[in-house]
Design a protein around this motif. Structure first.
Motif, short mmCIF file in Angstrom:
data_model
loop_
_atom_site.label_atom_id
_atom_site.label_comp_id
_atom_site.label_asym_id
_atom_site.label_seq_id
_atom_site.Cartn_x
_atom_site.Cartn_y
_atom_site.Cartn_z
N ALA A 43 0.82 -1.21 0.00
CA ALA A 43 0.00 0.00 0.00
C ALA A 43 0.86 1.26 0.00
O ALA A 43 0.46 2.30 -0.53
CB ALA A 43 -0.93 0.00 1.21
N SER A 44 2.07 1.16 0.56
CA SER A 44 2.97 2.31 0.60
C SER A 44 3.69 2.53 -0.72
O SER A 44 4.38 3.53 -0.90
CB SER A 44 4.03 2.09 1.69
OG SER A 44 4.88 1.00 1.31
N GLY A 45 3.53 1.59 -1.65
CA GLY A 45 4.23 1.66 -2.92
C GLY A 45 5.53 0.89 -2.93
O GLY A 45 6.20 0.79 -3.95
N GLN A 46 5.91 0.33 -1.77
CA GLN A 46 7.14 -0.44 -1.69
C GLN A 46 7.01 -1.72 -2.49
O GLN A 46 6.00 -2.41 -2.44
CB GLN A 46 7.46 -0.78 -0.24
CG GLN A 46 8.77 -1.51 -0.08
CD GLN A 46 9.16 -1.69 1.38
OE1 GLN A 46 8.46 -1.27 2.29
NE2 GLN A 46 10.28 -2.32 1.61
N ARG A 47 8.05 -2.05 -3.24
CA ARG A 47 8.07 -3.26 -4.09
C ARG A 47 8.73 -4.39 -3.31
O ARG A 47 9.81 -4.24 -2.76
CB ARG A 47 8.87 -2.96 -5.36
CG ARG A 47 8.91 -4.08 -6.34
CD ARG A 47 9.67 -3.61 -7.59
NE ARG A 47 9.71 -4.62 -8.59
CZ ARG A 47 10.64 -5.57 -8.70
NH1 ARG A 47 11.63 -5.60 -7.83
NH2 ARG A 47 10.60 -6.47 -9.66
N TRP A 48 8.04 -5.52 -3.27
CA TRP A 48 8.53 -6.70 -2.57
C TRP A 48 8.76 -7.81 -3.59
O TRP A 48 7.82 -8.38 -4.13
CB TRP A 48 7.50 -7.18 -1.55
CG TRP A 48 7.24 -6.20 -0.46
CD1 TRP A 48 6.46 -5.09 -0.51
CD2 TRP A 48 7.80 -6.24 0.84
NE1 TRP A 48 6.49 -4.43 0.68
CE2 TRP A 48 7.30 -5.12 1.54
CE3 TRP A 48 8.67 -7.11 1.50
CZ2 TRP A 48 7.64 -4.85 2.85
CZ3 TRP A 48 9.00 -6.83 2.80
CH2 TRP A 48 8.51 -5.72 3.46
N ALA A 49 10.02 -8.12 -3.87
CA ALA A 49 10.36 -9.20 -4.78
C ALA A 49 10.66 -10.46 -3.96
O ALA A 49 10.73 -10.43 -2.73
CB ALA A 49 11.57 -8.82 -5.63
N PHE A 50 10.82 -11.57 -4.64
CA PHE A 50 10.99 -12.89 -4.03
C PHE A 50 12.00 -12.90 -2.89
O PHE A 50 11.69 -13.29 -1.77
CB PHE A 50 11.39 -13.88 -5.13
CG PHE A 50 11.59 -15.30 -4.66
CD1 PHE A 50 10.52 -16.14 -4.47
CD2 PHE A 50 12.87 -15.78 -4.42
CE1 PHE A 50 10.70 -17.45 -4.05
CE2 PHE A 50 13.07 -17.08 -4.00
CZ PHE A 50 11.99 -17.91 -3.82
N GLU A 51 13.23 -12.48 -3.14
CA GLU A 51 14.29 -12.54 -2.12
C GLU A 51 14.00 -11.63 -0.93
O GLU A 51 14.26 -12.00 0.21
CB GLU A 51 15.66 -12.19 -2.73
CG GLU A 51 16.23 -13.29 -3.61
CD GLU A 51 16.50 -14.59 -2.87
OE1 GLU A 51 16.82 -14.57 -1.67
OE2 GLU A 51 16.38 -15.65 -3.50
N LYS A 52 13.45 -10.46 -1.19
CA LYS A 52 13.13 -9.54 -0.09
C LYS A 52 12.03 -10.12 0.78
O LYS A 52 12.08 -10.04 2.01
CB LYS A 52 12.72 -8.18 -0.62
CG LYS A 52 12.45 -7.18 0.48
CD LYS A 52 12.28 -5.79 -0.04
CE LYS A 52 12.12 -4.86 1.14
NZ LYS A 52 12.30 -3.48 0.80
N VAL A 53 11.03 -10.72 0.16
CA VAL A 53 9.95 -11.34 0.93
C VAL A 53 10.49 -12.46 1.79
O VAL A 53 10.18 -12.55 2.98
CB VAL A 53 8.83 -11.87 -0.01
CG1 VAL A 53 7.84 -12.73 0.75
CG2 VAL A 53 8.12 -10.71 -0.68
N LEU A 54 11.33 -13.33 1.23
CA LEU A 54 11.90 -14.43 2.02
C LEU A 54 12.74 -13.91 3.19
O LEU A 54 12.73 -14.51 4.27
CB LEU A 54 12.75 -15.35 1.15
CG LEU A 54 12.00 -16.21 0.15
CD1 LEU A 54 12.97 -17.12 -0.59
CD2 LEU A 54 10.91 -17.03 0.81
N ALA A 55 13.44 -12.82 2.99
CA ALA A 55 14.26 -12.26 4.06
C ALA A 55 13.41 -11.63 5.16
O ALA A 55 13.77 -11.70 6.34
CB ALA A 55 15.21 -11.21 3.48
N GLU A 56 12.28 -11.03 4.80
CA GLU A 56 11.45 -10.31 5.76
C GLU A 56 10.36 -11.15 6.42
O GLU A 56 9.93 -10.83 7.53
CB GLU A 56 10.80 -9.11 5.07
CG GLU A 56 11.78 -8.09 4.53
CD GLU A 56 12.51 -7.32 5.63
OE1 GLU A 56 11.93 -7.14 6.71
OE2 GLU A 56 13.65 -6.92 5.38
N LEU A 57 9.90 -12.20 5.77
CA LEU A 57 8.77 -12.99 6.29
C LEU A 57 8.94 -13.47 7.73
O LEU A 57 8.00 -13.36 8.52
CB LEU A 57 8.49 -14.19 5.39
CG LEU A 57 7.47 -14.00 4.30
CD1 LEU A 57 7.35 -15.27 3.47
CD2 LEU A 57 6.12 -13.60 4.82
N PRO A 58 10.09 -14.00 8.11
CA PRO A 58 10.20 -14.51 9.48
C PRO A 58 9.93 -13.47 10.56
O PRO A 58 9.43 -13.79 11.63
CB PRO A 58 11.65 -15.02 9.57
CG PRO A 58 12.02 -15.34 8.17
CD PRO A 58 11.30 -14.30 7.34
#
Length: 69
Positions: A43-58
């Motif tokens: 919603a903020s416009g931030q782009r979440w790609a595969f590697e970033k999502v895997l790093a942040e999910l935990p």
């Protein structure tokens, strides 16, 4: 059940799985649920790609209780 229904059910199960804190904590499990080409725009416009999502999910909060449908 037909093939299309099975695919939809698998997709829903995967989406719900990503809400589970235990599944989110595992890069291997989460990586199996997402396509390598996965990209989401928040919603903020931030782009979440595969590697970033895997790093942040935990570190992201998962669901606390089962959803009520």
């Amino acid at each position: 059940m037909n093939h299309e229904s099975n695919e939809v059910n698998e997709a829903v199960a995967g989406e719900l799985g990503l809400m589970d804190a235990h599944m989110r904590a595992s890069r291997i499990v989460a990586g199996e649920l997402l396509e390598r080409e996965f990209v989401e725009v928040g919603a903020s416009g931030q782009r979440w790609a595969f590697e970033k999502v895997l790093a942040e999910l935990p570190g992201m909060a998962g669901r606390v209780e089962e959803p009520h449908y």
